[in-house]
Enzyme design. Structure first.
Site, PDB file in Angstrom:
ATOM      1  N   CYS A 245      45.205  72.777  61.429  1.00 51.14           N
ATOM      2  CA  CYS A 245      43.817  72.847  60.903  1.00 51.14           C
ATOM      3  C   CYS A 245      43.365  74.159  60.218  1.00 51.14           C
ATOM      4  O   CYS A 245      43.114  74.980  60.309  1.00 51.14           O
ATOM      5  CB  CYS A 245      43.050  73.273  62.229  1.00 51.14           C
ATOM      6  SG  CYS A 245      43.209  71.746  63.693  1.00 51.14           S
ATOM      7  N   ALA A 246      44.081  73.939  58.772  1.00 52.26           N
ATOM      8  CA  ALA A 246      44.093  75.078  57.840  1.00 52.26           C
ATOM      9  C   ALA A 246      42.994  75.443  57.412  1.00 52.26           C
ATOM     10  O   ALA A 246      42.725  76.645  57.157  1.00 52.26           O
ATOM     11  CB  ALA A 246      45.137  74.515  56.567  1.00 52.26           C
ATOM     12  N   GLY A 250      43.879  80.448  55.039  1.00 47.44           N
ATOM     13  CA  GLY A 250      44.123  81.974  55.322  1.00 47.44           C
ATOM     14  C   GLY A 250      45.332  82.314  55.865  1.00 47.44           C
ATOM     15  O   GLY A 250      46.326  82.860  55.426  1.00 47.44           O
ATOM     16  N   ASP A 269      43.891  69.465  56.864  1.00 49.47           N
ATOM     17  CA  ASP A 269      42.806  69.566  57.272  1.00 49.47           C
ATOM     18  C   ASP A 269      41.804  68.217  56.967  1.00 49.47           C
ATOM     19  O   ASP A 269      42.358  67.582  56.469  1.00 49.47           O
ATOM     20  CB  ASP A 269      41.996  70.655  56.412  1.00 49.47           C
ATOM     21  CG  ASP A 269      40.680  71.344  57.201  1.00 49.47           C
ATOM     22  OD1 ASP A 269      40.815  72.184  58.098  1.00 49.47           O
ATOM     23  OD2 ASP A 269      39.509  70.806  56.896  1.00 49.47           O
ATOM     24  N   ASP A 315      45.059  76.020  64.456  1.00 50.29           N
ATOM     25  CA  ASP A 315      43.856  76.872  64.498  1.00 50.29           C
ATOM     26  C   ASP A 315      42.687  76.234  65.051  1.00 50.29           C
ATOM     27  O   ASP A 315      42.093  75.552  63.852  1.00 50.29           O
ATOM     28  CB  ASP A 315      43.944  77.705  63.473  1.00 50.29           C
ATOM     29  CG  ASP A 315      42.812  78.677  63.573  1.00 50.29           C
ATOM     30  OD1 ASP A 315      42.287  79.073  64.345  1.00 50.29           O
ATOM     31  OD2 ASP A 315      42.611  79.468  62.452  1.00 50.29           O
ATOM     32  N   CYS A 368      39.522  81.128  67.745  1.00 44.99           N
ATOM     33  CA  CYS A 368      38.811  82.379  67.764  1.00 44.99           C
ATOM     34  C   CYS A 368      37.461  82.612  68.744  1.00 44.99           C
ATOM     35  O   CYS A 368      36.602  82.697  68.312  1.00 44.99           O
ATOM     36  CB  CYS A 368      38.073  82.594  66.156  1.00 44.99           C
ATOM     37  SG  CYS A 368      37.119  81.427  65.597  1.00 44.99           S
TER      38      CYS A 368
END
Length: 435
Positions: A245-246, A250, A269, A315, A368
């Site tokens: 899930c680029a 980053g 992605d 991610d 996150c």
């Protein structure tokens, strides 16, 4: 612009934010100012500061306006901010809504009544429910309370503070010391981050994209917590790595640097524009061992690449509760229906991406988010259904990635938070496919 004109512009921008509740406020703001290039730099900053201040305190301001019985409007939010946050006197606030040519227009009788009821009130009243008092949306409060317990108030306060600007030094272009010297030569003082070996930290909102260090690819903007997740992947020269899930890549950039441009890293992605942006960043950073892949419906790429990767980083898309100090509008932009939808998507992505991992390879799951439902509960659910994987405890994964002592935390996985570690909120679990 006059103070009255700045307030009027701020209210116009708030209207735009209200009218597009699912769009990020910073994107709306950028579009707003592009359409009004006559607004100069200092005025733009003043308008932005006022709007983001209101957005940051929106849950509390909305609660106070609701206590007056009035219907919520951007004008009333702005008025409440002037009275409760800036502690303006009623006459002073009324004057800012002056009837001048570029003003927002005078307060009507109903708005004056709201002002009378709010005068002298504290921003955080004892009678407030926890959601408004802590400035946390009700749907997220149970998960955050379960996560932090008696530390919740400290974490909530840290989520309101302005985040520093963290940079990652691109080891393909130079060392951290060289980057510090170059930034210093351009008048920017930085300090090293406490945990990431590649990180530099600048105070406040510092314009960085115009510096030679940024243009040359020596530095990238990346929160220290995000850097640590890339480090925990343990991507080494010669490996095959997938960043599933680029996004804007980053972490792909960081992993390519630890691989010293040797081996292969594939940035995947579902968004073609994001991958286009990633390609530009990779080129500027001097990355030669990366490729991109667009994940589409019916795509057989995962099936064809099954069992071929040493490391797979997921991610995962999430509620972003860990980034609320940077994106305060997300408190109002995200709801319980989003959490339910994202949990389902996270589970599906974990299962799909796990097929890429070779025996003995590692699947690294990160968010996150600070909500257990998106973090360790997802990992536990996955491990129960996939006994071929086992969790690698942080105490083992951290030194294996070549990192110094980990920051103090509880549990088997990496869990970073604004109050405890000075980073955005991140979760990361390292899972190994047994040979």
């Amino acid at each position: 612009m006059t103070p009255e004109g700045r307030l009027a512009a701020a209210i116009d921008l708030l209207h735009a934010v209200f009218d597009q509740p699912r769009r990020p406020a910073d994107a709306i703001g950028a579009e707003f100012f592009r359409a009004r290039r006559y607004i100069g730099g200092s005025d733009r900053r003043a308008v932005s500061d006022l709007v983001w201040g209101i957005v940051r305190q929106r849950l509390r301001l909305e609660w106070w306006v609701a206590q007056t019985g009035a219907r919520l409007t951007p004008r009333l939010l702005a008025l409440a901010y002037l009275l409760l946050v800036e502690k303006r006197k009623p006459g002073e606030a009324q004057k800012l809504f002056d009837a001048g040519r570029y003003s927002a227009g005078p307060l009507d009788a109903g708005e004056m009544g709201v002002a009378d009821r709010l005068v002298g009130k504290p921003l955080m009243g004892k009678e407030m429910p926890d959601s408004a008092r802590l400035n946390l949306p009700g749907w997220a409060l149970p998960g955050l309370a379960a996560r932090f317990g008696d530390r919740l108030e400290a974490e909530a306060a840290a989520m309101e503070a302005n985040a520093p600007l963290d940079l990652r030094v691109n080891l393909l272009k130079g060392t951290r010391e060289e980057a510090q010297r170059q930034l210093r030569s351009e008048g920017l003082a930085s300090e090293t981050t406490p945990h990431s070996p590649w990180g530099l930290r600048l105070a406040g909102r510092t314009p960085i994209t115009g510096t030679a260090a940024y243009k040359s690819g020596l530095i990238e903007v990346q929160d220290e917590g995000s850097q640590l997740i890339a480090a925990l992947v343990g991507a080494a020269p010669g490996m095959r790595v997938a960043d599933y899930c680029a996004g804007a890549a980053g972490k792909t950039l960081a992993m390519a640097a630890t691989m010293n441009n040797q081996g292969r890293v594939t940035a995947c992605d579902v968004s073609a524009p994001r991958l286009e942006g990633a390609t530009k960043r990779l080129r500027r950073a001097g990355v030669h061992n990366a490729e991109t892949h667009l994940l589409e419906a019916g795509d057989r790429w995962v099936k064809r690449r099954a069992g071929q990767f040493d490391r797979v980083l997921v991610d995962a898309p999430c509620t972003g509760t860990g980034t609320w100090r940077r994106n305060p509008d997300a408190r109002s932009r995200t709801g319980p229906e989003d959490l339910a939808e994202l949990r389902k998507k996270q589970s599906e992505i974990l299962v799909t991406s796990s097929h890429l991992v070779r025996p003995g390879g590692r699947l690294v799951y990160a968010t996150c988010s600070l909500l257990p439902e998106e973090d360790e509960l997802q990992v536990e659910q996955f491990l129960e259904a996939h006994p071929e994987f086992r969790a690698i405890r942080l105490g083992t994964a951290w030194p294996a990635a070549g990192l110094a002592d980990p920051p103090p935390m509880d549990g088997a996985h990496l869990l970073l938070s604004p109050a405890a570690h000075g980073t955005d909120g991140f979760f990361c679990a390292v899972l190994e496919r047994q040979a």
